[in-house]
Design an enzyme around this catalytic site. Sequence first.
Site, PDB file in Angstrom:
ATOM      1  N   ASP A 171       0.870  -1.182   0.000  1.00 10.62           N
ATOM      2  CA  ASP A 171       0.000   0.000   0.000  1.00 10.62           C
ATOM      3  C   ASP A 171       0.908   1.233   0.000  1.00 10.62           C
ATOM      4  OD1 ASP A 171      -1.745   2.170   0.705  1.00 10.62           O
ATOM      5  OD2 ASP A 171      -3.141   0.732   1.605  1.00 10.62           O
ATOM      6  N   ARG A 233     -13.243  -3.867  -7.038  1.00  7.44           N
ATOM      7  CA  ARG A 233     -13.959  -3.219  -8.131  1.00  7.44           C
ATOM      8  C   ARG A 233     -13.551  -3.834  -9.460  1.00  7.44           C
ATOM      9  NH1 ARG A 233     -17.227  -1.818  -5.280  1.00  7.44           N
ATOM     10  NH2 ARG A 233     -18.096   0.229  -4.874  1.00  7.44           N
ATOM     11  N   ASP A 257     -16.034 -11.001  -7.741  1.00  7.76           N
ATOM     12  CA  ASP A 257     -17.303 -10.529  -7.175  1.00  7.76           C
ATOM     13  C   ASP A 257     -17.769  -9.268  -7.898  1.00  7.76           C
ATOM     14  OD1 ASP A 257     -19.436 -10.577  -5.210  1.00  7.76           O
ATOM     15  OD2 ASP A 257     -18.464  -8.861  -4.250  1.00  7.76           O
ATOM     16  N   GLU A 262     -21.814  -3.883 -14.559  1.00 13.04           N
ATOM     17  CA  GLU A 262     -22.652  -4.730 -13.688  1.00 13.04           C
ATOM     18  C   GLU A 262     -24.133  -4.463 -13.938  1.00 13.04           C
ATOM     19  OE1 GLU A 262     -21.393  -4.429  -9.623  1.00 13.04           O
ATOM     20  OE2 GLU A 262     -19.381  -5.095 -10.081  1.00 13.04           O
ATOM     21  N   HIS A 280     -21.543  -9.390  -7.106  1.00 10.00           N
ATOM     22  CA  HIS A 280     -21.275  -8.246  -6.219  1.00 10.00           C
ATOM     23  C   HIS A 280     -21.966  -8.437  -4.859  1.00 10.00           C
ATOM     24  CE1 HIS A 280     -20.186  -3.682  -6.308  1.00 10.00           C
ATOM     25  NE2 HIS A 280     -20.078  -4.171  -5.080  1.00 10.00           N
ATOM     26  N   LEU A 281     -21.541  -9.504  -4.190  1.00  9.31           N
ATOM     27  CA  LEU A 281     -22.181  -9.874  -2.916  1.00  9.31           C
ATOM     28  C   LEU A 281     -21.350  -9.503  -1.695  1.00  9.31           C
ATOM     29  CD1 LEU A 281     -23.589 -13.477  -3.600  1.00  9.31           C
ATOM     30  CD2 LEU A 281     -24.788 -11.300  -3.663  1.00  9.31           C
TER      31      LEU A 281
HETATM   32  P1  NAD Z   1     -10.149   1.846   2.503  1.00 13.95           P
HETATM   33  O1  NAD Z   1     -10.219   3.239   1.997  1.00 13.95           O
HETATM   34  O2  NAD Z   1     -10.228   1.598   3.965  1.00 13.95           O
HETATM   35  O3  NAD Z   1      -8.802   1.164   1.974  1.00 13.95           O
HETATM   36  C1  NAD Z   1      -8.331   1.308   0.664  1.00 13.95           C
HETATM   37  C2  NAD Z   1      -6.817   1.222   0.731  1.00 13.95           C
HETATM   38  O4  NAD Z   1      -6.322   1.178  -0.613  1.00 13.95           O
HETATM   39  C3  NAD Z   1      -6.152   2.434   1.413  1.00 13.95           C
HETATM   40  O5  NAD Z   1      -5.316   1.998   2.469  1.00 13.95           O
HETATM   41  C4  NAD Z   1      -5.344   3.081   0.298  1.00 13.95           C
HETATM   42  O6  NAD Z   1      -4.133   3.639   0.770  1.00 13.95           O
HETATM   43  C5  NAD Z   1      -5.099   1.891  -0.615  1.00 13.95           C
HETATM   44  N1  NAD Z   1      -4.768   2.221  -1.980  1.00 13.95           N
HETATM   45  C6  NAD Z   1      -5.265   3.215  -2.758  1.00 13.95           C
HETATM   46  N2  NAD Z   1      -4.683   3.169  -3.987  1.00 13.95           N
HETATM   47  C7  NAD Z   1      -3.831   2.116  -3.959  1.00 13.95           C
HETATM   48  C8  NAD Z   1      -2.941   1.566  -4.912  1.00 13.95           C
HETATM   49  N3  NAD Z   1      -2.815   2.086  -6.130  1.00 13.95           N
HETATM   50  N4  NAD Z   1      -2.219   0.483  -4.573  1.00 13.95           N
HETATM   51  C9  NAD Z   1      -2.326  -0.057  -3.321  1.00 13.95           C
HETATM   52  N5  NAD Z   1      -3.120   0.447  -2.366  1.00 13.95           N
HETATM   53  C10 NAD Z   1      -3.879   1.508  -2.686  1.00 13.95           C
HETATM   54  O7  NAD Z   1     -11.297   1.065   1.736  1.00 13.95           O
HETATM   55  P2  NAD Z   1     -11.917  -0.354   2.117  1.00 13.95           P
HETATM   56  O8  NAD Z   1     -13.082  -0.152   3.004  1.00 13.95           O
HETATM   57  O9  NAD Z   1     -10.848  -1.270   2.533  1.00 13.95           O
HETATM   58  O10 NAD Z   1     -12.507  -0.787   0.692  1.00 13.95           O
HETATM   59  C11 NAD Z   1     -11.663  -1.101  -0.395  1.00 13.95           C
HETATM   60  C12 NAD Z   1     -12.476  -1.182  -1.680  1.00 13.95           C
HETATM   61  O11 NAD Z   1     -13.314  -2.332  -1.630  1.00 13.95           O
HETATM   62  C13 NAD Z   1     -13.448  -0.013  -1.861  1.00 13.95           C
HETATM   63  O12 NAD Z   1     -12.842   1.013  -2.587  1.00 13.95           O
HETATM   64  C14 NAD Z   1     -14.612  -0.606  -2.617  1.00 13.95           C
HETATM   65  O13 NAD Z   1     -14.461  -0.300  -3.980  1.00 13.95           O
HETATM   66  C15 NAD Z   1     -14.470  -2.100  -2.433  1.00 13.95           C
HETATM   67  N6  NAD Z   1     -15.615  -2.740  -1.739  1.00 13.95           N
HETATM   68  C16 NAD Z   1     -16.241  -3.753  -2.372  1.00 13.95           C
HETATM   69  C17 NAD Z   1     -17.270  -4.408  -1.735  1.00 13.95           C
HETATM   70  C18 NAD Z   1     -18.024  -5.502  -2.430  1.00 13.95           C
HETATM   71  O14 NAD Z   1     -19.223  -5.613  -2.229  1.00 13.95           O
HETATM   72  N7  NAD Z   1     -17.391  -6.329  -3.244  1.00 13.95           N
HETATM   73  C19 NAD Z   1     -17.661  -4.036  -0.439  1.00 13.95           C
HETATM   74  C20 NAD Z   1     -16.989  -2.985   0.182  1.00 13.95           C
HETATM   75  C21 NAD Z   1     -15.954  -2.343  -0.485  1.00 13.95           C
HETATM   76  C1  MLT Z   2     -19.134  -0.836  -1.509  1.00 13.94           C
HETATM   77  O1  MLT Z   2     -18.357  -0.133  -2.166  1.00 13.94           O
HETATM   78  O2  MLT Z   2     -19.520  -0.528  -0.378  1.00 13.94           O
HETATM   79  C2  MLT Z   2     -19.570  -2.131  -2.086  1.00 13.94           C
HETATM   80  O3  MLT Z   2     -19.311  -2.258  -3.428  1.00 13.94           O
HETATM   81  C3  MLT Z   2     -20.897  -2.637  -1.679  1.00 13.94           C
HETATM   82  C4  MLT Z   2     -22.081  -1.959  -2.314  1.00 13.94           C
HETATM   83  O4  MLT Z   2     -22.161  -1.830  -3.516  1.00 13.94           O
HETATM   84  O5  MLT Z   2     -22.940  -1.505  -1.592  1.00 13.94           O
END
Ligand code: NAD
Ligand code: MLT
Length: 312
Positions: A171, A233, A257, A262, A280-281
């Site tokens: 990171d 994503r 996922d 989508e 996307h669960l």
């Molecule tokens: P967060 O902001 O807590 O953590 C994201 C991390 O990514 C940060 O520490 C940041 O420094 C790091 N980062 C940014 N750019 C980077 C890069 N180029 N290389 C490496 N690290 C990098 O966010 P989170 O709550 O951990 O969520 C992460 C991602 O998960 C969200 O952006 C969201 O898109 C996705 N998400 C998906 C679902 C789902 O349903 N599948 C659910 C929740 C979140």
């Molecule tokens: C998020 O970014 O929180 C997740 O993708 C989950 C959602 O779409 O709600």
Amino acid sequence: MYKILIADKLSQKGIDLINSTEGFEAVVKTGISEEELSSIIGDYDGLIVRSATQLTEKVLENPGRLKGVARAGVGVDNINIPEATRKGVLVMNTPGGNTLSAAEHTMALMLSLSRNVVPACVKMKSGGWDRKLYVGNQLNNKVLGVIGLGRIGMAVIRMAAGFNMKIVGYDPFSIPTQAENFGVEITDSLEEIYKKADFITMHIPRNKNTENLISKEQLEMMKPTARIVNCARGGIINENDLYDALENNVIAGAALDVYNEEPPENRRFENLDNCLVTPHLGASTEEAQIGVALEAAEVLMDSIKGGPIKNA
Ligand code: NAD
Ligand code: MLT
């Protein structure tokens, strides 16, 4: 009376919270077109969305009395934030509410992938019984590469440490101090992760820097036994290159996922035996949906009342 438009499916608890707060009323209108949303958005003081509604420049053209938008979830890539900011509309999210659900889903995908849970289940339900075909791998002692050490990345690390995985983390912006407690080896080289890892998972936002982060070149650096999970994503892994890599066994498997589009128009990943797909669960648990709905309602109503401003 402040009116809040709920434009995506939201837990009833969030809607009830708004309606039980003096001076606020929730109006639910889901699945509306860009045209309709842009024509009605100015009649509302606040808006709550999940990931389906796209807050484009066109939607935000005439914001009227709209003061704030709350995203019930983490990713705000469906919201044109520069345009919202230009129009004086505050954008907030609910960062912590679905962390554990997304991390647990990542672990579920990793375990299912390594133990062939889905194909074995499908086979048995269709009358088959094959114990040899579905021999898998343990997580124990395997190298897990974690890209992104934020909330979800760190939650995955805590869980993976319980499976005795050796973790390598990357990171460029933040290295949480707890990473050390779980024996995470921090690297500043993504190449090291690609070359070393048996499993790779990413927990980063989709933006200009992370789109196509993993393409043909990176996939070819990986071990032929490597398995990759994307619960962050779509578009962070180049889908065409991933498809080719899976079809030609450049890597052993993938679990997805999230997708570029989508629902995906091209359903090709479903036909690959070495690819596990879920729609996307990551955040789809009762607990997470209640959590993000309540938090979205709270931060939005607070901001409309004049503060405190949270998660903007
Ligand atoms: P967060 O902001 O807590 O953590 C994201 C991390 O990514 C940060 O520490 C940041 O420094 C790091 N980062 C940014 N750019 C980077 C890069 N180029 N290389 C490496 N690290 C990098 O966010 P989170 O709550 O951990 O969520 C992460 C991602 O998960 C969200 O952006 C969201 O898109 C996705 N998400 C998906 C679902 C789902 O349903 N599948 C659910 C929740 C979140
Ligand atoms: C998020 O970014 O929180 C997740 O993708 C989950 C959602 O779409 O709600």
